[in-house]
Design a protein around this motif. Structure first.
Motif, PDB file in Angstrom:
ATOM      1  N   UNK A   1       0.840  -1.205   0.000  1.00  0.00           N
ATOM      2  CA  UNK A   1       0.000   0.000   0.000  1.00  0.00           C
ATOM      3  C   UNK A   1       0.874   1.254   0.000  1.00  0.00           C
ATOM      4  N   UNK A   2       0.633   2.159  -0.941  1.00  0.00           N
ATOM      5  CA  UNK A   2       1.408   3.401  -0.983  1.00  0.00           C
ATOM      6  C   UNK A   2       0.854   4.363   0.075  1.00  0.00           C
ATOM      7  N   UNK A   3       1.686   4.798   1.020  1.00  0.00           N
ATOM      8  CA  UNK A   3       1.193   5.525   2.197  1.00  0.00           C
ATOM      9  C   UNK A   3       0.433   6.822   1.873  1.00  0.00           C
ATOM     10  N   UNK A   4       0.832   7.527   0.810  1.00  0.00           N
ATOM     11  CA  UNK A   4       0.138   8.777   0.466  1.00  0.00           C
ATOM     12  C   UNK A   4      -1.313   8.555   0.054  1.00  0.00           C
ATOM     13  N   UNK A   5      -1.705   7.294  -0.159  1.00  0.00           N
ATOM     14  CA  UNK A   5      -3.064   7.005  -0.637  1.00  0.00           C
ATOM     15  C   UNK A   5      -4.127   7.449   0.355  1.00  0.00           C
ATOM     16  N   UNK A   6      -3.828   7.317   1.639  1.00  0.00           N
ATOM     17  CA  UNK A   6      -4.832   7.660   2.652  1.00  0.00           C
ATOM     18  C   UNK A   6      -5.222   9.137   2.549  1.00  0.00           C
ATOM     19  N   UNK A   7      -4.229   9.999   2.315  1.00  0.00           N
ATOM     20  CA  UNK A   7      -4.523  11.435   2.164  1.00  0.00           C
ATOM     21  C   UNK A   7      -5.334  11.681   0.887  1.00  0.00           C
ATOM     22  N   UNK A   8      -5.029  10.928  -0.147  1.00  0.00           N
ATOM     23  CA  UNK A   8      -5.776  11.108  -1.404  1.00  0.00           C
ATOM     24  C   UNK A   8      -7.243  10.704  -1.233  1.00  0.00           C
ATOM     25  N   UNK A   9      -7.463   9.625  -0.495  1.00  0.00           N
ATOM     26  CA  UNK A   9      -8.850   9.186  -0.251  1.00  0.00           C
ATOM     27  C   UNK A   9      -9.585  10.285   0.525  1.00  0.00           C
ATOM     28  N   UNK A  10      -8.918  10.800   1.563  1.00  0.00           N
ATOM     29  CA  UNK A  10      -9.547  11.844   2.380  1.00  0.00           C
ATOM     30  C   UNK A  10      -9.824  13.098   1.545  1.00  0.00           C
ATOM     31  N   UNK A  11      -8.897  13.405   0.639  1.00  0.00           N
ATOM     32  CA  UNK A  11      -9.083  14.585  -0.219  1.00  0.00           C
ATOM     33  C   UNK A  11     -10.310  14.401  -1.135  1.00  0.00           C
ATOM     34  N   UNK A  12     -10.433  13.212  -1.706  1.00  0.00           N
ATOM     35  CA  UNK A  12     -11.584  12.948  -2.590  1.00  0.00           C
ATOM     36  C   UNK A  12     -12.878  12.981  -1.771  1.00  0.00           C
ATOM     37  N   UNK A  13     -12.847  12.363  -0.589  1.00  0.00           N
ATOM     38  CA  UNK A  13     -14.029  12.374   0.287  1.00  0.00           C
ATOM     39  C   UNK A  13     -14.452  13.811   0.586  1.00  0.00           C
ATOM     40  N   UNK A  14     -13.476  14.667   0.901  1.00  0.00           N
ATOM     41  CA  UNK A  14     -13.750  16.063   1.222  1.00  0.00           C
ATOM     42  C   UNK A  14     -14.359  16.792   0.016  1.00  0.00           C
ATOM     43  N   UNK A  15     -13.784  16.562  -1.159  1.00  0.00           N
ATOM     44  CA  UNK A  15     -14.304  17.253  -2.358  1.00  0.00           C
ATOM     45  C   UNK A  15     -15.714  16.773  -2.700  1.00  0.00           C
ATOM     46  N   UNK A  16     -15.980  15.480  -2.460  1.00  0.00           N
ATOM     47  CA  UNK A  16     -17.343  14.982  -2.711  1.00  0.00           C
ATOM     48  C   UNK A  16     -18.324  15.656  -1.746  1.00  0.00           C
ATOM     49  N   UNK A  17     -17.888  15.801  -0.499  1.00  0.00           N
ATOM     50  CA  UNK A  17     -18.744  16.472   0.504  1.00  0.00           C
ATOM     51  C   UNK A  17     -19.046  17.903   0.090  1.00  0.00           C
ATOM     52  N   UNK A  18     -18.004  18.604  -0.354  1.00  0.00           N
ATOM     53  CA  UNK A  18     -18.175  20.010  -0.754  1.00  0.00           C
ATOM     54  C   UNK A  18     -19.149  20.140  -1.917  1.00  0.00           C
ATOM     55  N   UNK A  19     -19.189  19.101  -2.740  1.00  0.00           N
ATOM     56  CA  UNK A  19     -20.082  19.150  -3.908  1.00  0.00           C
ATOM     57  C   UNK A  19     -21.399  18.412  -3.656  1.00  0.00           C
ATOM     58  N   UNK A  20     -21.649  18.067  -2.393  1.00  0.00           N
ATOM     59  CA  UNK A  20     -22.881  17.360  -1.999  1.00  0.00           C
ATOM     60  C   UNK A  20     -23.072  16.064  -2.780  1.00  0.00           C
ATOM     61  N   UNK A  21     -21.959  15.394  -3.078  1.00  0.00           N
ATOM     62  CA  UNK A  21     -22.029  14.142  -3.837  1.00  0.00           C
ATOM     63  C   UNK A  21     -21.701  12.932  -2.961  1.00  0.00           C
ATOM     64  N   UNK A  22     -21.613  13.162  -1.654  1.00  0.00           N
ATOM     65  CA  UNK A  22     -21.159  12.087  -0.761  1.00  0.00           C
ATOM     66  C   UNK A  22     -22.104  10.889  -0.755  1.00  0.00           C
ATOM     67  N   UNK A  23     -23.390  11.104  -1.069  1.00  0.00           N
ATOM     68  CA  UNK A  23     -24.329   9.980  -1.044  1.00  0.00           C
ATOM     69  C   UNK A  23     -24.508   9.332  -2.410  1.00  0.00           C
ATOM     70  N   UNK A  24     -23.971   9.955  -3.442  1.00  0.00           N
ATOM     71  CA  UNK A  24     -24.210   9.391  -4.772  1.00  0.00           C
ATOM     72  C   UNK A  24     -22.969   8.777  -5.411  1.00  0.00           C
ATOM     73  N   UNK A  25     -21.805   9.061  -4.855  1.00  0.00           N
ATOM     74  CA  UNK A  25     -20.575   8.519  -5.439  1.00  0.00           C
ATOM     75  C   UNK A  25     -19.816   7.721  -4.371  1.00  0.00           C
ATOM     76  N   UNK A  26     -19.512   6.464  -4.704  1.00  0.00           N
ATOM     77  CA  UNK A  26     -18.759   5.619  -3.774  1.00  0.00           C
ATOM     78  C   UNK A  26     -17.264   5.727  -4.063  1.00  0.00           C
ATOM     79  N   UNK A  27     -16.472   5.563  -3.013  1.00  0.00           N
ATOM     80  CA  UNK A  27     -15.014   5.526  -3.169  1.00  0.00           C
ATOM     81  C   UNK A  27     -14.541   4.088  -2.938  1.00  0.00           C
TER      82      UNK A  27
END
Ligand code: DX5
Ligand code: ZN
Length: 224
Positions: free
Chosen positions: A151-177
């Motif tokens: 597992x590449x360690x920087x991946x966790x930050x990337x997941x969190x970044x995508x989660x945050x951007x989905x939240x900002x765009x109100x897409x957290x319930x429609x797009x799975x990671x």
């Protein structure tokens, strides 16, 4: 984040290819909802694996979600063959698509779930224009091509970044990671907590002495 449902998706890439129906049984017995199918073309990645004919043969053996991960150039050529073969979801790589909108539309018309993926070095901004057009974002946490990598360690930050951007765009319930590569029992919780909805695990499942128990242990880890 800790109470949400996280799905485990065993990757049959690490299973015994001479007995794939048994691999499907293992997934079902363990309680996996998704079965991850890694498609490699010896061009986008060095390895060569599974084509639509294999998915067609697998389809009658399971009613689980067949999660097809296309690691191929010209993904548009394979959307319809995999859809006809019985895939439930089709994910393509942003790096492989000349016109991602066209690939998304092609998958959409088949009625299958649409996934978009990015390699570890591809900036999140490359897929952001497509957030509202897909059902799933597949975050690669290893360089695609082979199972059994770390597992590449920087991946966790990337997941969190995508989660945050989905939240900002109100897409957290429609797009799975979905997160794919190097997922083991000891990092599954961290990855889920960062915002993953689906964890792919190949070698950690099929390389285990008891693959059914390994799936059950993953499910326990991510639900407790
Ligand atoms: C890698 C594949 C993965 C792979 C994961 O290119 O996309 O799905 O099977 O294998 P592990 O879990 O062993 O890293
Ligand atoms: Zn994969």
């Amino acid at each position: 984040m800790s109470n949400k449902t996280v799905i485990i998706a065993p990757s049959i890439l690490s299973a015994d290819f001479s007995n794939l129906s048994s691999a499907l049984n293992i997934c079902e017995k363990g309680g996996a909802e998704y079965i991850h199918v890694d498609v490699m073309d010896n061009h986008f990645v060095p390895n060569l694996t599974i084509g639509p004919l294999v998915v067609k043969s697998l389809r009658p053996h399971t009613n689980r979600f067949l999660d097809v991960h296309l690691m191929v150039t010209n993904p548009e050529n394979l959307v319809e063959p995999f859809a006809r073969a019985g895939a439930d979801g089709i994910t393509f790589h942003i790096e492989a698509a000349e016109n991602p909108d066209d690939v998304i539309d092609l998958i959409r018309v088949t009625g299958k779930q649409v996934g978009i993926s990015l390699k570890p070095k591809t900036p999140v901004s490359a897929i952001e224009p497509f957030f509202d057009k897909v059902d799933m974002i597949l975050v690669m946490s290893v360089e695609p091509g082979f199972g059994g990598q770390g597992y590449l360690p920087g991946s966790t930050e990337r997941i969190a970044e995508i989660r945050q951007r989905l939240l900002e765009q109100c897409l957290q319930d429609s797009v799975l990671i979905e997160v794919d590569g190097g997922i083991k029992l000891d990092n599954a919780k961290e990855v889920a907590n960062a915002g993953a909805d689906i964890l792919v695990a190949g070698s950690a499942v099929f390389g285990a002495d008891d693959p059914v128990a390994a799936i059950q242990q993953f499910i326990n880890k991510i639900t407790n």
